[in-house]
Scaffold this active site. Structure first.
Site, short mmCIF file in Angstrom:
data_model
loop_
_atom_site.label_atom_id
_atom_site.label_comp_id
_atom_site.label_asym_id
_atom_site.label_seq_id
_atom_site.Cartn_x
_atom_site.Cartn_y
_atom_site.Cartn_z
N LYS A 181 -43.36 27.85 -6.63
CA LYS A 181 -42.16 27.96 -5.75
C LYS A 181 -42.67 28.11 -4.20
CE LYS A 181 -40.30 31.68 -9.10
NZ LYS A 181 -39.13 31.07 -9.14
N ARG A 201 -37.56 31.51 -20.28
CA ARG A 201 -37.09 31.21 -21.81
C ARG A 201 -38.49 30.79 -22.61
NH1 ARG A 201 -33.97 26.54 -18.82
NH2 ARG A 201 -33.91 28.11 -17.17
#
Length: 464
Positions: free
Chosen positions: A243, A317
């Site tokens: 990020k 996920r």
């Protein structure tokens, strides 16, 4: 239950200052009915009934006789949330026969939520004003339990990762189990691969803090089974798809789903909901290291589906899919998960409105109704299955992400749904878990969003 510091017990009512609540529409009539000295004091202080501007009104001796506040919406749980920080420190009680009737339990709830301060590292500049509990009844006990659960969620999210890693999440679950008579089991490190949780292991293996699956069970196995799963990514660098600094700044909150799951489990146990509870938290740190999982790798999962890693920043996920598969093996009456899963949900709905996905229309309707009733709203998003093509892989059963930014929260939910058996009732909440700024009852930092809605749903389905 230990009484929060912002409350006094009913026995303290005699020494507390009355708190007079007036509806904004009725303020003029109420003011005109007051003695001349009170009217003069209100005029001198230009009291116009603006929310957030309470006033102490003196008696004949010059000492405060009562506190006055206006209420714009008596049904709003946060109608009194500004008062603990705006009234002078001391003890207050709801006045007898208040001009504006406010449900006592709602008054307690708003007062407690508005009194919160995360004080682990920075002490508050002042103590909140205290409210005398209006009664020792079940509705007030329910409000206090919700305040404690929301406080737990906020504390967990606000605590930086150095003090809130996978082991600390495990310790929190262990303490909850000890307090309420539950049991915990934890699968740690390489044991994850031995016990068939390969995706959880892959995401967390690069960290110096061992990944783990935390399991808490509580209740009578003869009762309906309730499974609650929370994403516990204690810090998310993004992995090798790292990020930027802005995106990484608040990633201590990436375990917000786990915090919500723990807070909801606390409510279930404290209020003795007649269920057999299974709480699952896959707890990892998505770190960068020599053995970090890489883009293009194909990961195994507990269900047996192979997953190509399109993006290492779509790690939530991956840890959830193993936990959901495990939870579904017990065939629960309801399977719920909470996760700070996608920025796309924030783009679609903003920071205050969690995205709800559900594979059962009746459960979704009850969830939304509970959110509306508790003023803790969610918004249902579609499981639009044609978008599954965005997760197509040429080398595996599916990819964890895709090249497009279209429908990001929907495709994430569709990924999770692949690991929920057909016919298994399931809800997924993509939650921000954060307040970007301070408002009454919503302090900047970690936040419990949709928690009261989830609790209302469970009460309807399992308590009747």
């Amino acid at each position: 239950m230990n009484l929060p510091a912002c409350f006094d017990r009913p026995a303290s009512a005699d020494g507390a200052l009355p708190l007079v609540l007036v509806g904004r529409d009725g303020l003029a009539a109420w003011r005109d009915a007051q003695p001349a000295p009170v009217q003069a004091w209100l005029r001198a202080n230009d009291f116009s009934g603006q929310p957030g501007a309470p006033l102490l009104v003196p008696g004949a001796d010059g000492q405060p006789a009562f506190a006055l506040a206006t209420v714009a919406d008596a049904a709003d749980p946060l109608a009194l949330a500004h008062l603990p920080q705006m009234l002078p420190p001391g003890s207050y009680r709801l006045a007898d026969a208040n001009p504006q009737a406010v449900d006592p339990a709602l008054a307690v709830l708003g007062w407690g939520l508005g009194s919160y301060h995360f004080g682990r590292y920075l002490k508050p500049s002042r103590e909140p004003a205290r409210l005398v509990l209006p009664a020792d009844d079940d509705a007030v006990a329910e409000a206090l339990a919700q305040i404690e659960a929301a406080g737990l969620v906020r504390d967990l999210i606000n605590t930086p990762t150095e003090h809130m890693g996978p082991a600390e999440l495990e310790a929190t679950a262990t303490e909850l189990a000890r307090t309420h008579g539950g049991e915990t089991r934890c699968v740690v490190g390489d044991a994850l691969t031995d016990q068939n949780f390969p995706a959880i292991h892959a995401v967390g293996r690069a960290s110096h803090r061992a990944p783990r699956l935390i399991e808490l069970t509580w209740g009578d196995p003869a009762h309906p089974r309730l499974a609650i799963v929370g994403k516990g990514v204690c810090f998310d660098t993004g992995g090798l798809d790292i990020k930027g600094s802005d995106g990484m700044r608040n990633m201590k909150k990436d375990m917000g789903g786990a915090a919500h799951a723990l807070g909801l489990a606390k409510l279930v146990m404290a209020r003795k909901l007649p269920v057999f509870l299974q709480l699952l938290v896959p707890a990892v740190e998505n770190a960068i290291g020599p053995n970090a999982f890489r883009p293009g790798e194909v990961l195994a999962t507990r269900q047996g589906l192979s997953v190509e890693v399109d993006n290492t920043d779509a790690e939530g996920r991956l840890v959830l899919c193993d936990a959901l598969t495990y939870a579904a093996e017990g065939k629960p009456a309801l399977l719920m998960d909470f996760a700070t899963l996608t920025g796309a949900a924030r783009i679609a709905l903003g920071p205050d409105l969690p995205a709800l996905f559900a594979n059962d229309d009746g459960i979704a309707a009850d969830y939304l109704a509970a959110g509306e009733a508790s003023r803790d709203p969610l918004w249902r998003m579609p499981l639009w299955r044609p978008y599954l093509h965005y997760l197509k892989s040429n080398v595996a059963d599916l990819a964890n992400s895709g090249a497009t930014r279209m429908a990001g929260s929907i495709t994430a939910a569709l990924y999770l749904e692949r690991f929920v058996p057909e016919g298994q009732p399931w809800t997924h909440v993509d939650v921000y878990s954060w307040n970007d700024n301070t408002r009454p009852g919503k302090p900047a930092g970690g936040e419990a969003q949709g928690l009261r809605a989830a609790w209302g749903l469970l009460c309807k389905r399992f308590r009747g």
